[in-house]
Scaffold this motif. Structure first.
Motif: not given
Length: 488
Positions: A187-198, A230-237, A343-348
Motif C-alpha cells: 500500500t502507499p504506507r508500506t515502508k519495508a519487507i521483513l523476512f528470515a532467510n533461512p 542468523v541461520y545462514a551458516p547452518l544451511c544443509f543442501e 533446509e537449514a537451522g534447528m527447526f522441524l
C-alpha cells in the motif's frame, strides 16, 4: 556521599509505593503495544523452566538455544580479555577489529562489498531487528512480514509505531515465499519487507530466483528489505544467497545476524547489522542511548570465533543435519503427521492436520505429561496448524522398550560399561573415530549439559556383549515416549 545515597534510596521507595485508590498508573503505551500474541507465546517456555526448577522431568526445547557448548578457544579468548582488563567502555558501533571481521565474513559468504563502516555491532540479532525497526520505520508505516515467522517480529515492528502486515506463503508448496502475495499486500504506507532467510521456523532457504523477485518488487516500490540471516551458516543442501548481493540492493538491504546459532553463543549476545553507511552512522545515535557498546572481552571472543569459524561451523552444521535426518526418519513412521524437511537451522515443522487436532489441542497432554509444546501461530491463509520445534535432542522410551537406533546423536549421561542405554554409534564424521559406542541415559542432570566442553560427539568403549544386548533393545519394536517442545 552517604546523604546522597540515602536520598536516592528514599526516592526509589517513594516511586515504588502503590498509587492512591482510584488513581491508575500512567504507564507508557509502548510495552502494551508490543505485548502481542507472539510475545505471549513465550509463556510456555517460562512454564517449562519453572517445571524443571521444581524438579519435574522436563526437556526444554522451547527456545532456539543450542545444547552445544561454546568452543573452548572462544571462551579462552574472553578470559584473556578479562584478565587483561578489557572491561571498560568500547566503541558505540563495535570495536574496529570485530567490525572488520564481520565485514570480511559477510563478503566471503557472498554478500555485497562491505567494510567496517557498513557494520554496527549490537547485543544479539534481536537487538539488531529492534535497531532496524527504529531506524527505518515509524508511526503510520507498514512492514510486510513474510510468514511463518519468528514470534517477536510483530512486536519489534510495533515498537517503532509501525504496523506489521502478514504475507502468507503457499503452505502446500513447502512454505515458500509468494511474490504475488507480497505485491498484493503493498500500500502507499508500506515502508519495508521483513523476512528470515533461512526461515525460522520452517528451515526453508530462499532460491536466487525467489530473492530476485523480492528485490525487483522492493526496488520498484522503493522499499527497504530487512533480512534476518542468523541461520545462514547452518544451511544443509541448498546454499544461502544474501539478498544484499543482488543488483541494486546494497543501498536498500539491511542484513541482521549473530554468532548465537553458528557458534553456540546465544548467551554472549553478539549480533550485528550490515547496511548502507549512512544508516550505520544513524545507528550510532541509537547505540548511544541503548547498548553503549558491547563489553570489550566479549568482542575479543567474537573476533576469535570468526578466526576459528572454519573449524567450528562445519561441526555445528553436521550436528544439526544429523539430528534433522534422525527426526525425519522417526517421524516418517508416525501415523497421522507429516514433517516438512528443513533446509537449514534447528527447526522441524510438523503438519498435524491429519490427526484432526490443532497444536493448541495437542498441548495439554504434553504439558500434563513429560514435555512442553507451544501452540503454533495461525497466521497463514491456509490455516495450516502445526507444531514447530528444534530438532529433538532426545527421543526416549523406558529401558528395553523400543529405543530409537540413533540415540548416539543424543546427550550421554554416564560411562558405565554395562549401562542399559548403551547404543552402538553409527559412523559419524563428527565423532572422528573416538569410539564405537555412546551412552544416552536420559537424566535431567545431563540434558542441560549436553556436549559440555566440546563441539564433537563423545563416546565410551563397551564390551561386545553389552553392545549386542543394546543392539537388540535398540531395534526392538515398542512404544516410544516423545518429549517435544517448540522453538524460539
Amino acid at each position: 556521599m552517604n546523604g546522597r545515597s540515602a536520598a536516592i534510596r528514599l526516592t526509589i521507595v517513594a516511586l515504588a509505593e502503590p498509587a492512591a485508590k482510584g488513581t491508575p498508573w500512567n504507564y507508557s503505551e509502548l510495552v502494551q503495544r508490543i505485548a502481542d500474541d507472539g510475545t505471549a507465546a513465550w509463556n510456555i517456555h517460562f512454564d517449562a523452566l519453572a517445571a524443571r526448577a521444581r524438579g519435574e522431568d522436563v526437556i526444554v526445547l522451547s527456545v532456539g538455544d543450542p545444547d552445544l557448548a561454546t568452543p573452548q578457544a572462544v571462551v579462552e579468548s574472553a578470559v584473556r580479555g578479562l584478565r587483561a582488563g578489557d572491561t571498560h567502555y568500547t566503541a558505540l558501533t563495535g570495536e574496529p577489529a570485530l567490525r572488520a571481521a564481520i565485514a570480511t565474513d559477510f563478503r566471503n559468504a557472498g554478500g555485497c562489498e562491505a567494510g567496517p563502516e557498513n557494520v554496527c555491532v549490537v547485543a544479539g540479532a534481536q537487538t539488531g531487528l529492534y535497531f532496524a525497526a527504529l531506524l527505518l520505520t515509524g508511526p503510520g508505516d507498514e512492514v510486510l512480514v513474510l510468514h511463518p515467522c519468528y514470534v517477536t517480529y510483530d512486536a519489534t515492528i510495533r515498537a517503532s509505531g509501525a504496523e506489521p502486515v502478514a504475507v502468507a506463503p503457499a503452505a502446500d508448496a513447502g512454505f515458500r515465499p509468494d511474490p504475488t502475495a507480497i505485491e498484493a499486500a503493498i500500500t502507499p504506507r508500506t515502508k519495508a519487507i521483513l523476512f528470515a532467510n533461512p526461515n525460522n521456523p520452517t528451515g526453508t532457504v530462499m532460491t536466487p530466483d525467489e530473492l530476485a523477485r523480492i528485490a525487483e518488487i522492493a526496488q520498484r516500490h522503493d522499499l527497504w528489505v530487512i533480512s534476518d540471516e542468523v541461520y545462514a551458516p547452518l544451511c544443509f543442501e541448498r546454499g544461502h544467497t544474501p539478498i544484499a548481493r543482488l543488483d541494486g540492493m546494497a543501498e536498500r538491504a539491511v542484513t541482521v545476524s549473530s554468532l548465537s546459532k553458528s557458534h553456540a553463543m546465544t548467551g554472549w549476545r553478539v549480533g550485528w547489522l550490515v547496511g548502507p553507511r549512512q544508516m550505520i552512522d544513524h545507528a550510532q545515535n541509537l547505540a548511544l542511548v541503548m547498548v553503549y557498546g558491547l563489553p570489550g572481552f566479549i568482542q575479543q571472543a567474537a573476533v576469535s570465533a570468526f578466526e576459528q569459524a572454519d573449524r567450528i561451523v562445519p561441526d555445528m552444521r553436521q550436528v544439526y543435519r544429523d539430528r534433522r535426518d534422525l527426526m525425519l526418519a522417526a517421524l516418517a513412521e508416525a501415523p497421522g503427521i507429516q514433517a516438512l524437511q528443513p533446509e537449514a537451522g534447528m527447526f522441524l515443522m510438523v503438519d498435524v492436520r491429519p490427526t484432526g487436532m490443532g497444536s493448541a489441542q495437542l498441548r495439554p497432554p504434553a504439558v500434563a505429561g513429560t514435555g512442553r509444546v507451544r501452540p503454533g501461530r495461525e497466521r497463514v491463509r491456509a490455516r495450516r496448524r502445526g507444531l514447530r520445534a528444534p530438532v529433538l535432542r532426545l527421543l526416549e522410551g523406558p529401558a528395553g522398550a523400543g529405543v530409537p537406533a540413533h540415540r548416539d546423536l543424543l546427550p550421554r549421561a554416564c560411562r558405565k560399561e554395562a549401562c542399559p542405554w548403551l547404543i552402538r554409534r553409527r559412523r559419524n564424521p563428527a565423532s572422528r573415530g573416538r569410539g564405537s559406542y555412546g551412552c544416552c541415559v536420559p537424566t535431567a542432570s545431563t540434558r542441560s549439559s549436553a556436549f559440555r566442553g566440546s563441539t564433537r560427539f563423545r563416546s565410551t568403549p563397551a564390551s561386545p556383549a553389552a553392545a549386542s544386548a543394546t543392539s537388540r533393545r535398540a531395534t526392538s519394536k515398542g512404544p516410544v515416549s516423545w518429549r517435544t517442545a517448540t522453538p524460539g
